[in-house]
Write an enzyme that holds these catalytic residues in place. Structure first.
Site: not given
Ligand SMILES: *[C@@H]1O[C@H](CO)[C@@H](O)[C@H](O)[C@H]1NC(C)=O
Ligand SMILES: *[C@@H]1O[C@H](CO)[C@@H](O)[C@H](O)[C@H]1NC(C)=O
Ligand SMILES: *[C@@H]1O[C@H](CO)[C@@H](O)[C@H](O)[C@H]1NC(C)=O
Ligand SMILES: *[C@@H]1O[C@H](CO)[C@@H](O)[C@H](O)[C@H]1NC(C)=O
Length: 679
Positions: A308, A312, A596
């Site tokens: 994640e 990002d 995401s």
């Protein structure tokens, strides 16, 4: 022992009859318990010398004006657009009135609580003082008993009802200890662990789709392969984003992480080396650790790098660079490892760190963090954060991207609404919150993939009702859905709503809240959608009442055979690419996806727009939605694709706003022209 105990209990019961509290005529019941949840058992009377920490919640003024205040600074037609408030101004605007403070203080002093014992919390919402059980009983004309929780074995003092003078009632919310017993929220931990163990599945991060290895292209500027792998060049081309040049101090992009998402510098370096040689090796975010949070894998193996955080950072850096990124890593290691036990993700402890007044903020009958749902600090666990809860230690960045979330159906209504008010308060101060809309379309994942809601991931007795994601449904944040470049198409073609039909299907989270009504800024867009593109499903029109429990879907839907709500806030608001995105993680080149990815892309674009506004001597945009809905033409409308779920094809992407891709994806030059034209 046993015989002795019941003898004492008998005595206490007899005493209670003799001493039955006489209520003076000018007093009234303020709160009374209707039913006792079976997990609680009423035990002995609390011994009179026991010390309570009493809190009197004062009625805050003007909370209902919050929406209007926020529109004043974020509606583009308002003369006060972007004229944000200071945190002191926010506290002042919502603090209880002077009359409320005076009357409640006088009542306490007249009732024998010495003035010097009474403190007023920093956010002005509470009087707090220590009192013995005897003092508390005589203040409130009640009797306190011990209540034992059969689930945790915990014992807390509580009463069946309490009384205050009639003229005081209008000035107070509620008093603790009082009738409140910690909301009996069923822990998801056991359910989830059992479901996963049964299927032999390991815990995985929500909102993360991993599609295995994808070799990087030989030429990072080649746009002919964007239908296979989305590189930084593909994103720049899709949304017409020129390279960044400025780095205005204090305008870094905030990114929220938890759930053991630690980045590996080597992954960042490989990514920069492959795709953006102008970004120097060693470039890394500004660290903002909260309650024991931790940034990188420096002390671990690169293989433990989180997908994640890799996603990002690697989607945001190419857009904002040379502007910086601030990485908020929330909660200690132990808590992060178990963040999915409660599905609250650490948002409350995060907001505490950004705004100290939130630590004690009281609304909807909840004050501060909720035991059982939020981690309490100091954390007694070995290796846990031994410090105090961090309150107001970081100034929030202007834009904050959060690729985490769950379902509205799993979190108590009061908990969600209290947190939602905080987004309003930080919006007033100019902060934009962007939440990923979820990766499971109109439903939640089935239990085998981390979902908590029944066998289907959908709601209601039949398991067929759409299941909206939280916190994107809060009307004071921006919810971001996902789009995709399908094979055979180029960055010059319109994108479509994402759909990856592998099981469980990955599609853009979208739908309608069961808690929040349609906010004014969205009324026109939703009316247009329902009028011209009414979905082919039965619907209901109802919202959950305020409650300290999770939304009761059966009660909300009632007799209707509807499967989605027609009067709730719609999500997402906007969208951006979220599939086949090039990422280095754990030492290898991969293609990741998920809303995401979409949230940091859109957040990075807003950071660039703020940068331009700051450069022109203007303020950051702040709460985005009113200006987005007022000028949807600056977004690329997405009109193909659906968000499958609940045994349906879901909603369809159509011209105008839709509950799949919102208003659409960024068109940077158009957005720039628009936002530079605003005050
Ligand atoms: C919150 O309340 C507690 C006790 O009631 C107090 O010790 C603490 O200082 C308060 N924090 C803030 C930021 O007001
Ligand atoms: C930057 O780091 C990457 C990954 O470790 C490495 O392959 C590359 O050679 C480095 N570049 C420079 C200029 O040091
Ligand atoms: C429209 O979306 C579907 C998936 O829902 C996809 O298969 C198709 O290729 C898309 N069409 C275009 C023009 O992108
Ligand atoms: C899904 O819908 C089909 C028909 O549309 C039906 O036959 C099937 O039983 C449904 N499955 C579930 C799990 O509801």
């Amino acid at each position: 022992m046993t015989g002795m105990k019941s003898f004492v209990a008998l005595l206490a019961a007899a005493a209670a009859v003799v001493n039955a509290v006489a209520i003076p005529p000018h007093h009234e019941v303020h709160e009374k318990r209707q039913t006792l949840h079976p997990r609680w058992t009423k035990r002995d009377r609390v011994e009179s010398h026991k010390l309570f920490q009493m809190r009197i919640g004062l009625k805050q003024s003007n909370l209902e004006d919050g929406y209007r205040h926020l529109m004043e600074v974020s509606d583009p037609s308002s003369p006060n657009f972007a004229n944000h408030w200071t945190s002191e101004e926010v506290i002042e605007a919502f603090r209880p009135s002077q009359q409320t403070e005076d009357e409640v203080r006088n009542w306490l002093i007249d009732s024998g609580i010495p003035a010097q014992r009474i403190t007023h919390t920093e956010n002005k919402a509470w009087f707090a003082f220590f009192a013995t059980a005897a003092e508390a009983e005589s203040l409130l004309f009640t009797e306190f008993h011990e209540y034992e929780d059969s689930v945790t074995g915990g014992v807390i003092p509580s009463c069946d009802e309490y009384h205050v003078p009639k003229h005081i009632r209008q000035h107070i919310d509620y008093i603790t200890p009082g009738i409140k017993l910690m909301a009996p929220v069923e822990s998801h931990r056991e359910k989830r662990a059992a479901a996963m163990a049964e299927l032999g599945i390991e815990s995985r991060s929500v909102h993360l789709q991993q599609h295995g290895k994808a070799p990087p292209p030989t030429n990072p500027n080649d746009l002919s392969t964007c239908d296979q792998l989305i590189t930084p060049a593909c994103i720049a081309a899709l949304y017409k984003i020129p390279p960044g040049t400025s780095k205005i101090r204090g305008s870094s992009l905030g990114i929220f992480e938890s759930e053991l998402q630690f980045y590996a510098q080597k992954d960042l370096d490989s990514f920069f080396t492959t795709y953006r040689k102008d970004i120097k090796n060693g470039t890394h975010p500004i660290g903002a650790n909260i309650d024991g949070g931790m940034q990188s894998t420096k002390d671990l193996f690169q293989a433990q790098a989180g997908g994640e955080v890799a996603l990002d950072l690697q989607l945001a850096y190419p857009i904002v660079y040379p502007q910086e990124i601030t990485l908020y890593d929330v909660d200690d290691f132990i808590v992060q490892a178990n963040q999915l036990d409660t599905y609250t993700f650490g948002f409350n402890t995060f907001l505490d760190a950004l705004d100290g007044s939130y630590c004690n903020f009281s609304a909807y009958g909840e004050t501060g963090n909720q035991p059982g749902l939020d981690q309490q600090y100091p954390d007694p666990a070995i290796g846990g954060w031994a410090g105090e809860l961090m309150c107001g230690v970081y100034k929030p960045t202007n834009v904050i991207s959060l690729s985490y979330g769950g379902q509205e159906a799993d979190i108590p209504v009061s908990y969600q609404k209290r947190q939602c008010l905080e987004y309003m308060k930080l919006g007033l101060q100019g902060v934009s919150f962007l939440y990923a809309s979820g990766d499971s379309g109109v439903s939640n994942y089935p239990p085998a993939f981390g979902g908590t809601d029944g066998p289907t991931g959908c709601l209601g007795p039949k398991g067929n009702i759409f299941n909206p994601t939280w916190p994107g449904t809060c009307p004071y944040v921006t919810s971001v859905g996902a789009t995709k470049v399908y094979p055979g198409y180029t960055v010059n073609d319109p994108e479509s709503a994402v759909l990856d039909p592998a099981y469980p299907p990955y599609s853009s989270g979208g739908g309608f809240s069961n808690i929040y009504p349609i906010p004014d800024y969205q009324t026109k867009a939703l009316a247009n959608y329902f009028e011209k593109h009414s979905p082919p499903y039965p619907y209901y029109s109802a919202l959950s009442p305020d409650s300290s429990e999770v939304p009761d879907i059966a009660a909300i839907v009632g007799d209707s055979d509807g499967i989605y709500n027609r009067i709730g806030r719609g999500i997402p608001d906007v969208s951006a690419n979220g599939d086949n995105d090039a990422v280095y993680c754990g030492g290898s080149a991969s293609a990741f996806g998920g809303t995401s990815a979409s949230a940091p892309i859109f957040s990075a674009v807003i950071t660039r727009l703020n940068e331009a506004r700051l450069g022109a001597g203007k303020k950051p945009i702040g709460f985005l939605n009113p200006s987005l809905y007022a000028n949807p033409g600056m977004l690329n409308d997405i009109t193909n694709g659906t968000n499958v779920g609940c045994n349906t094809t879901g909603f369809a992407a159509v011209p105008g706003w839709d509950p799949v891709t919102g208003l659409g994806t960024p068109n940077y030059p158009k957005m720039l022209a628009y936002y530079l034209g605003l005050p």
